[in-house]
Design an enzyme around this catalytic site. Structure first.
Site, mmCIF file in Angstrom:
data_model
loop_
_atom_site.group_PDB
_atom_site.id
_atom_site.type_symbol
_atom_site.label_atom_id
_atom_site.label_comp_id
_atom_site.label_asym_id
_atom_site.label_seq_id
_atom_site.Cartn_x
_atom_site.Cartn_y
_atom_site.Cartn_z
ATOM 1 N N ALA A 53 0.818 -1.221 0.000
ATOM 2 C CA ALA A 53 0.000 0.000 0.000
ATOM 3 C C ALA A 53 0.850 1.268 0.000
ATOM 4 O O ALA A 53 0.312 2.370 -0.110
ATOM 5 C CB ALA A 53 -0.939 -0.007 1.201
ATOM 6 N N THR A 143 3.180 -11.834 15.562
ATOM 7 C CA THR A 143 4.121 -11.276 16.537
ATOM 8 C C THR A 143 3.972 -11.937 17.906
ATOM 9 O O THR A 143 2.871 -12.353 18.276
ATOM 10 C CB THR A 143 3.857 -9.751 16.678
ATOM 11 O OG1 THR A 143 4.519 -9.262 17.839
ATOM 12 C CG2 THR A 143 2.367 -9.447 16.846
ATOM 13 N N TYR A 167 -2.407 -2.276 18.931
ATOM 14 C CA TYR A 167 -1.625 -2.998 17.915
ATOM 15 C C TYR A 167 -1.717 -4.503 18.127
ATOM 16 O O TYR A 167 -2.106 -5.260 17.225
ATOM 17 C CB TYR A 167 -0.153 -2.549 17.938
ATOM 18 C CG TYR A 167 0.766 -3.546 17.278
ATOM 19 C CD1 TYR A 167 0.659 -3.818 15.925
ATOM 20 C CD2 TYR A 167 1.723 -4.249 18.015
ATOM 21 C CE1 TYR A 167 1.477 -4.767 15.313
ATOM 22 C CE2 TYR A 167 2.544 -5.184 17.415
ATOM 23 C CZ TYR A 167 2.414 -5.445 16.065
ATOM 24 O OH TYR A 167 3.218 -6.388 15.470
ATOM 25 N N LYS A 171 -3.422 -7.532 15.820
ATOM 26 C CA LYS A 171 -2.687 -8.690 15.298
ATOM 27 C C LYS A 171 -3.317 -9.993 15.813
ATOM 28 O O LYS A 171 -3.438 -10.970 15.065
ATOM 29 C CB LYS A 171 -1.211 -8.627 15.695
ATOM 30 C CG LYS A 171 -0.395 -7.600 14.939
ATOM 31 C CD LYS A 171 -0.348 -7.810 13.430
ATOM 32 C CE LYS A 171 0.562 -8.942 13.009
ATOM 33 N NZ LYS A 171 0.670 -9.000 11.514
#
Ligand code: TYD
Length: 353
Positions: A53, A143, A167, A171
């Site tokens: 992107a 992660t 965040y 995820k």
């Protein structure tokens, strides 16, 4: 459905691997570009489409050296846009490896919405493409932060997810979509959960590149709180090799932790960087207000990935010294990034601390 016979649970067969067509998403980012470069070197018969992107973290300079390679094609687009995903898979792909993500915890605290779009909706859009087109492998790059704060011991893949920042929660949402699609629709998906990654070409908002570039410029470095938080550091090349290993040898439906095995406090990292740049803790460290909800410690066991045959190769002291040197020798790469958008972010993030 293409190559249906190759959708076994025991990894991708050799013949299939020889002419693999792969869609890498977020390939202009830090770990994604490291992965693309690794494939071009070590899997010379593969062709790669990179859907990116070009957000602030997607930097064409990261792959400027391979842009003319006939095995590499770039598509500008967003993983949450089904049309862009369709365009980038139109020639047929054998696997998708999804690196595209909003990744910075501090930005997720300032502005969470973009994280939900890319890290959850984007994953959903890719999974739909895998399902519709019968793509043989999907690897979700995740992660260790999804496990949340780990007071003692090491997280294993079966542990509960306890994300604590916008965040890590987004995820974790992506990971849960992947697992649900594997269970419900039989999508041949795998997840990797990497630890804190460092190396050349990391956007200078993260601890190591921010501190190194500040120190090169004789600026102070902002340590959050007491600086005794612990992260486990993994070199980007070792991380990329781990993801490739899981793509080729991992078992469908499984999760693999990929940790560096180098736990350090932020103050230890700071001291090393200060020494490498010839500065001093007294003059160059500013202790600033802690990050809200700051996870104290991450630690993962990579036993499962080791059983699959992966282990990190780069000793931390060597990798970190080479990384510092890379930033010292590549000012033309990071200087433009520290102006413009970054200046606004830096002001919002640090001015009132
Ligand atoms: P970061 O690189 O943002 O990765 P993550 O939060 O995903 O682990 O931060 C690594 C550690 O460094 C984390 O404990 C927060 C800390 N940190 C600072 O102390 N100061 C900073 O300016 C930044 C960016 C991070």
């Amino acid at each position: 459905m293409r190559d249906a016979g190759l959708r076994g649970e025991d990894g991708i067969s050799r013949e299939y691997g020889e002419a693999m067509k792969i869609l890498v998403t977020g390939g202009l980012g830090f770990i994604g570009s490291t992965f693309v470069r690794l494939l071009l070197t070590e899997r010379p018969t593969w062709t790669i489409t990179n859907l990116d992107a070009m957000t602030y973290a997607g930097n064409p300079a990261n792959l400027a050296d391979v842009a003319g390679d006939s095995r590499y094609h770039f598509v500008h687009g967003d993983i949450a846009d089904a049309t862009a995903v369709r365009t980038s898979t139109s020639g047929g792909v054998d696997a998708i490896v999804n690196f595209a993500a909003e990744t910075h915890v501090d930005r997720s605290i300032l502005d969470p919405e973009a994280f939900l779009r890319t890290d959850i909706l984007g994953v959903h859009t890719l999974l739909e493409a895998v399902r519709e087109q019968g793509i043989a492998r999907y690897v979700q790059v995740s992660t260790d932060e999804v496990y949340g704060d780990v007071a003692s011991g090491e997280s294993v893949e079966t542990d509960a997810l306890r994300p604590r920042s916008p965040y890590s929660a987004s995820k974790a949402g992506g990971d849960l979509q992947v697992l649900a699609y594997a269970t419900t629709f039989g999508v041949p998906a795998l997840i990797t959960r990497g630890s804190n990654t460092y190396g050349p070409r990391q956007y200078p908002e993260k601890l190591i590149p921010l501190f190194v570039t500040n120190l090169i410029d004789d600026q102070p470095v902002p340590v959050y709180g007491d600086g005794l938080q612990i992260r486990d550091w993994l070199h980007a090349e070792d991380h990329a090799r781990g993801i490739l290993h899981v793509l080729e040898h991992g078992h469908v439906g499984e999760i693999y932790n990929i940790g560096g095995g180098n736990p350090r406090t932020n103050l230890e990292i700071t001291q090393t960087l200060i020494d490498a740049c010839g500065r001093s803790m007294e003059t160059h460290v500013t202790h600033v207000k802690d990050r809200p909800g700051h996870d104290r410690r991450y630690a993962i066991s990579s036993r499962k990935a080791a059983d699959l045959g992966w282990e990190p190769r780069i000793p931390f002291a060597d990798g970190l010294a080479a990384t510092v040197q890379w930033y010292q020798q590549n000012e033309a790469w990071w200087r433009p990034l520290k102006s413009g958008e970054f200046r606004d972010y830096y002001h919002r993030q640090y001015a009132n601390r």
